[in-house]
Scaffold this active site. Structure first.
Site, PDB file in Angstrom:
ATOM      1  N   ASP A 174       0.796  -1.230   0.000  1.00 26.01           N
ATOM      2  CA  ASP A 174       0.000   0.000   0.000  1.00 26.01           C
ATOM      3  C   ASP A 174       0.830   1.283   0.000  1.00 26.01           C
ATOM      4  OD1 ASP A 174       0.976   0.097   2.564  1.00 26.01           O
ATOM      5  OD2 ASP A 174      -0.969   0.009   3.551  1.00 26.01           O
ATOM      6  N   TYR A 266      10.550   4.121   1.706  1.00 24.72           N
ATOM      7  CA  TYR A 266      11.356   3.092   2.387  1.00 24.72           C
ATOM      8  C   TYR A 266      12.839   3.166   2.032  1.00 24.72           C
ATOM      9  CZ  TYR A 266       7.630   0.740   4.850  1.00 24.72           C
ATOM     10  OH  TYR A 266       6.628   0.460   5.735  1.00 24.72           O
TER      11      TYR A 266
END
Ligand code: NAD
Ligand code: G6P
Ligand code: MN
Length: 443
Positions: A174, A266
């Protein structure tokens, strides 16, 4: 053109997950477009699942009593006669996530759910149970599809590519959905569905290389201007959760390393591990925060519904996390030919990257699964980073298959987040001890 969808039978594996109520609410909100005849929760932790299930039962009876809803810990009961398995298990629960985060931090290395040693440790726990659920599905409902978002999705996906290459499983995440919505908003658009994107990478390790509106206008200049100053953070959209606000802001630094592309958040753990460690409290990590907030809130809300016997004003909502999962199953069942980012075998997606690997790229989703939208050649910087990271993920799967201490040590040593083979070994030895109930015994 999408076709009429026949009523579906859905299994939520990891029924006791904190995300389950949000998915149920999203399914209930979409019944006119995605009809459901049967919904089943499956978990291996009966009491945890029962609390979530009893609350959802009240909610379903109030909103869609025609759905045949049940919950079970028995695989045959769960997986017989289903169309989709939505799988979000957390092997070892938050207690083991806490270990994944705290053990590396003891050695000054980032402690994170899916990145670095924490993600590697979690991967070693998840491979077996995710494959077990896939096998149950194929045994009892051979035509069903498994939509897996159990983490670490990159390692789960690579394990399935190696061990179950012909299985009907799609791995999804997501993060690009949330970031896509933010970028749409930055451009004054309502949703990421109004963006035509080019994207490539591994899961939690990717970049947008092109973003246009649906008329073909280039939106990259506008997004770049925002990224350089604010990253993904938006003054009018702060989250209650400060660590996400930090992450959105830090994206400006990650972006600065290669401003020709827009990075997934990330990447901060790989490009700035030193900064990230400084911001992590070794005595109170993200797992502690999630237990004190999301897990507590969800289970309190469930108990309140059970005690009061009604789900009215319960606070459950169809959140953005649930949206992509329901969107994906809807696009498949309705043969919508919708463009979505999925984690799939490279298979021509990226010309100059390891063909035998799992990558995250746009795909066109329909009733037969997905078709990859080729993204051409990737740039040198991305290629170098991705080759190193994909080797880490492959070595973890090798280590799990071969029960190999050596391959695990190599995986940890190769991670950009770990400074040396010596530190990798120290972390590994602690992780082995902490994970003895979950990992294969390494030789
Ligand atoms: P959670 O601990 O609240 O729920 C996980 C559930 O899985 C628990 O009820 C647990 O009992 C169950 N479980 C564990 N092992 C199992 C097994 N072998 N068989 C059946 N059930 C099992 O966790 P959560 O915070 O709700 O997260 C659930 C999962 O979703 C995690 O893996 C998380 O990382 C993942 N997630 C992924 C994405 C993504 O982008 N792909 C986004 C959000 C969450
Ligand atoms: C994003 C990622 C998920 C990850 C989650 C962690 O949504 O895409 O893969 O599990 O963040 O959130 P948490 O609140 O559990 O730290
Ligand atoms: Mn994710």
């Amino acid at each position: 053109m999408s076709s009429e969808i026949k009523p579906q039978s859905i299994v939520i594996a990891g029924g006791g997950s904190t995300y389950t109520p949000g998915i149920v609410m999203m399914l209930l909100d979409n019944l006119d477009r995605f009809p459901i005849r049967k919904l089943t929760f499956y978990d291996n932790f009966a009491e945890r699942q029962e609390t979530v299930a009893k609350a959802c039962d009240i909610c379903i009876k109030e909103n869609a009593p025609e759905i045949d809803f049940s919950w079970t810990t028995d695989p045959k009961t769960a997986f017989t006669d289903c169309d989709f398995v939505m799988c979000h298990i957390r092997v070892g629960l938050f207690a083991m996530r806490e270990q994944d985060e705290k053990i590396p931090l003891k050695y000054g290395v980032i402690g994170q759910e899916t990145c670095g040693p924490g993600g590697i440790a979690y991967g070693m726990r998840s491979i077996g149970p995710v494959i077990e659920i896939l096998d149950y599905m194929e045994k009892y409902s051979p035509n069903a599809w498994m939509l897996n978002y159990s983490n670490p999705a990159a390692i789960c996906a690579e394990a399935c590519r190696r061990l179950r290459p012909d299985s009907k499983i799609i791995n999804i995440c997501d993060m690009p959905i949330d970031l896509g919505d933010r970028m749409a908003d930055i451009c004054g658009l309502e949703s990421r569905k109004q963006l035509d994107i080019g994207y490539y990478g591994l899961n939690h390790f990717g970049w947008w290389h092109s973003i246009k509106d649906l008329d073909g206008n280039d939106l990259m200049p506008k997004i770049r201007e925002h990224m350089a100053k604010f990253g993904f953070s938006q003054a009018d959209k702060p989250k209650d959760d400060e660590s996400w606000n930090d992450t959105y802001r830090k994206a400006a630094d990650t972006f600065a390393v290669d401003p020709s592309k827009i990075p997934n958040t990330y990447l901060q753990y790989y490009l700035y591990p030193d900064d990230m460690v400084v911001h992590m409290d070794p005595n109170y990590t993200r797992a502690n925060y999630c237990v004190d907030h999301r897990e507590k809130d969800v289970f309190e809300a469930c108990q309140k519904i059970i005690d009061s016997g009604t789900s009215k004003d319960c606070g459950f909502e169809a959140d953005e996390h649930a949206q992509y999962i329901v969107d994906l199953s809807m696009a498949m069942a309705g043969d919508a030919k919708e463009k979505m980012l999925l984690i799939v075998p490279n298979d021509g997606a990226l010309e100059n990257f390891e063909p035998e690997s799992m990558v995250e790229v746009p795909c066109i989703v329909g009733k037969d699964g997905y078709e990859i939208v080729p993204q051409g050649k990737i740039s040198e910087f991305q290629k170098g980073l991705m080759e190193q990271q994909v080797a880490v993920e492959k070595l973890v799967v090798d280590a799990w298959i071969n029960h190999s201490y050596q391959e695990m040590w190599q995986a940890l040593t190769l991670s950009r987040t770990v400074p040396s083979a010596k530190v990798a070994k120290q972390i590994l030895d602690d992780l082995i001890e902490a994970n003895k109930d979950y990992w294969p015994e390494l030789k």
